[in-house]
Write an enzyme that holds these catalytic residues in place. Structure first.
Site, PDB file in Angstrom:
ATOM      1  N   HIS A  85       0.850  -1.186   0.000  1.00 50.64           N
ATOM      2  CA  HIS A  85       0.000   0.000   0.000  1.00 50.64           C
ATOM      3  C   HIS A  85       0.883   1.233   0.000  1.00 50.64           C
ATOM      4  CE1 HIS A  85      -3.546   2.468   0.742  1.00 50.64           C
ATOM      5  NE2 HIS A  85      -2.738   3.205   1.480  1.00 50.64           N
ATOM      6  N   ASP A 164     -15.013   2.780   7.278  1.00 49.89           N
ATOM      7  CA  ASP A 164     -13.970   3.637   6.718  1.00 49.89           C
ATOM      8  C   ASP A 164     -14.469   4.397   5.500  1.00 49.89           C
ATOM      9  OD1 ASP A 164     -11.207   4.606   6.411  1.00 49.89           O
ATOM     10  OD2 ASP A 164     -11.415   3.598   4.491  1.00 49.89           O
ATOM     11  N   ARG A 171     -14.132  12.886   6.448  1.00 49.35           N
ATOM     12  CA  ARG A 171     -12.848  13.545   6.759  1.00 49.35           C
ATOM     13  C   ARG A 171     -12.405  14.424   5.599  1.00 49.35           C
ATOM     14  NH1 ARG A 171      -9.327   8.730   7.218  1.00 49.35           N
ATOM     15  NH2 ARG A 171      -7.641  10.215   7.387  1.00 49.35           N
ATOM     16  N   SER A 186      -7.526   3.808   8.939  1.00 41.74           N
ATOM     17  CA  SER A 186      -8.235   3.726   7.662  1.00 41.74           C
ATOM     18  C   SER A 186      -7.518   2.749   6.721  1.00 41.74           C
ATOM     19  CB  SER A 186      -8.292   5.137   7.050  1.00 41.74           C
ATOM     20  OG  SER A 186      -8.618   5.096   5.700  1.00 41.74           O
ATOM     21  N   LYS A 190      -8.647  -1.632   6.022  1.00 38.64           N
ATOM     22  CA  LYS A 190      -8.949  -2.190   4.694  1.00 38.64           C
ATOM     23  C   LYS A 190      -7.990  -3.317   4.339  1.00 38.64           C
ATOM     24  CE  LYS A 190      -8.953   2.023   3.231  1.00 38.64           C
ATOM     25  NZ  LYS A 190      -9.055   3.375   2.689  1.00 38.64           N
TER      26      LYS A 190
HETATM   27  N1  URA Z   1      -5.558   6.487   2.327  1.00 40.46           N
HETATM   28  C1  URA Z   1      -6.541   5.857   3.019  1.00 40.46           C
HETATM   29  O1  URA Z   1      -7.002   4.793   2.625  1.00 40.46           O
HETATM   30  N2  URA Z   1      -7.004   6.429   4.126  1.00 40.46           N
HETATM   31  C2  URA Z   1      -6.521   7.593   4.609  1.00 40.46           C
HETATM   32  O2  URA Z   1      -6.980   8.050   5.630  1.00 40.46           O
HETATM   33  C3  URA Z   1      -5.494   8.242   3.885  1.00 40.46           C
HETATM   34  C4  URA Z   1      -5.028   7.656   2.740  1.00 40.46           C
END
Ligand code: URA
Length: 426
Positions: A85, A164, A171, A186, A190
């Site tokens: 990621h 999320d 947000r 967040s 995932k």
């Molecule tokens: N990417 C995400 O998935 N969540 C965040 O809060 C920031 C970047």
């Protein structure tokens, strides 16, 4: 009647308190189900941004976000699963060559990706410039492709961490994206819900990234590594430079074309370096330390895996990619060396050209973007091209021209080289 109220939870965090497990479980669940209002969650997110969270609070918040939806079971896949990621950057196309490369070396990469927002690009937007390619897969299709091909890049389903999905959108419009506990939970909710066995994080630092300083990036990386390890996902992080765009292309189709060059054994040196650094970390984390990703790029195995992966999702790897109607070349007005290329300014220019979106529902242009002709350290003569602005329509050009105008600095002496990989955490 619930034992908790949103106002009590907000007040507790506003006053610098530590939220209890019960308060966290309740507020995340109640928000997901619509029992806590957006304005209440906005206030809580702002209190978290200003007051922070302890490590146990972040771990509980992450667990509550995972529990808001389904957790995929990848046990039908017989190779070790490992994902990557990136916290998001400009010209960050690394997922495209990296996913098939790791698959070609024996790993299985379950890459659930997102779309771009603001000045950072999204992997799905890039891949959708390939004619026929489909981002949405059912869970069964996702698992079958992971088992048969070893590489999938697709959109996360709505059932994965729905808390999320809702909170991230909130947000985004309440100035609370930058809270490290909320970014960490967040991302990790995932990735843990997706079911990967190991994870490598590319935490970007610099003007084009969320994290502008190494200290903030290090704190985010350490938080995420601890969350992954606590959930049984072997996690390591690299802090990498995002002061300069990655490679020579920023956009959608132009980034796919550059990724294919890397898979063919060429491509810009920084893209190759980061792809190989992340591949080695992923293969190590997956228990495949003897695999040789550089050989898989050289001998065509990574390219074969790319073609199979694109075809499996309806794409034609041989199709011509869309090209822009308008191309404006910006040239150097002095001799010297390129001192810097500002990632944020180039990212915003590509966005203005149509490669990115301002609102989630906006379409993106496949062909738009910025193509750099020079990178920091390159010598340049008056009149030589510095970069190209590409768009579908001339109306896009003035705003992009203004953003890009100060992005490339030329000076009399060559700058000293700065490292791409800044630090490893894990
Ligand atoms: N990417 C995400 O998935 N969540 C965040 O809060 C920031 C970047």
């Amino acid at each position: 009647m619930s034992a908790f109220t949103a106002v009590d939870v907000i007040r507790a965090k506003r006053d610098g308190g530590v939220l209890s497990d019960g308060q966290i479980d309740w507020v995340v669940d109640a928000y997901t189900r619509g029992l806590v209002a957006d304005e209440q969650m906005s206030a809580l997110a702002m209190a978290i941004l200003l007051r922070g969270m302890s490590v146990p609070e972040i771990a509980r918040w992450t667990a509550a976000m995972i529990a808001s939806g389904e957790r995929l079971d990848l046990s039908a896949v017989d190779r070790p699963t490992v994902d990557k990621h990136s916290t998001g950057g400009v010209g960050d196309k690394i997922t495209l060559p990296l996913t098939p490369l790791v698959a070609a070396c024996g790993g299985a990469v379950p890459q659930l990706s997102g779309r771009g927002l603001g000045h950072t690009g999204g992997t799905l937007d890039k891949l959708e410039s390939i004619p026929g390619w489909r981002a949405s897969l059912s869970n069964d299709e996702f698992i079958a492709q992971l088992r048969d091909v070893g590489a999938v890049i697709c959109a996360a389903g709505a059932a994965l961490a729905p808390a999320d999905r809702k909170l991230y959108a909130l947000r985004d419009v309440t100035g609370t994206v930058e809270a490290i506990p909320l970014i960490a939970s967040s991302i990790m909710s995932k990735k843990i819900a997706e079911g990967t066995g190991a994870l490598v994080l590319d935490v970007k630092v610099g003007s084009g990234a969320f994290m502008k300083t190494v200290a903030d990036a290090r704190e985010l990386a350490r938080t995420m590594v601890a969350l992954g390890d606590a959930h049984g996902v072997r996690t390591v992080a690299l802090l990498t430079d995002m002061a300069t765009p990655l490679g020579l292309t920023v956009g959608n189709a132009v980034e796919v074309a550059e990724s294919v060059q890397v898979l063919a054994g060429g491509g810009p040196a920084d893209v190759v370096e980061l792809t190989l650094a992340l591949a080695r970390e992923m293969l190590d984390a997956a228990g495949l330390p003897d695999a040789d990703p550089a050989a898989a790029l050289r001998d065509g195995r990574a390219m074969d895996a790319w073609r199979t992966m694109i075809r499996a999702q309806g794409g034609d790897p041989d199709a011509k990619l869309p090209t822009a109607n308008e191309v404006e070349v910006v040239r150097a007005d002095t001799d010297g060396f390129v001192e810097s290329v500002d990632a944020y300014a180039i990212g915003v220019a590509a966005w203005r050209l149509g490669a990115g979106r301002a609102r989630k529902e906006d379409p993106v242009s496949a062909a738009a973007g910025v193509v750099l002709h020079k990178r920091p350290g390159d010598p340049v003569r008056v009149g030589e091209p510095l970069y190209e602005l590409r768009a579908d329509d001339t109306v896009r050009l003035p705003a992009a021209r203004a953003e890009a105008a100060l992005a490339v600095r030329v000076s009399a002496t060559a700058p000293s080289a700065s490292p791409l990989v800044i630090e490893r955490i894990g």
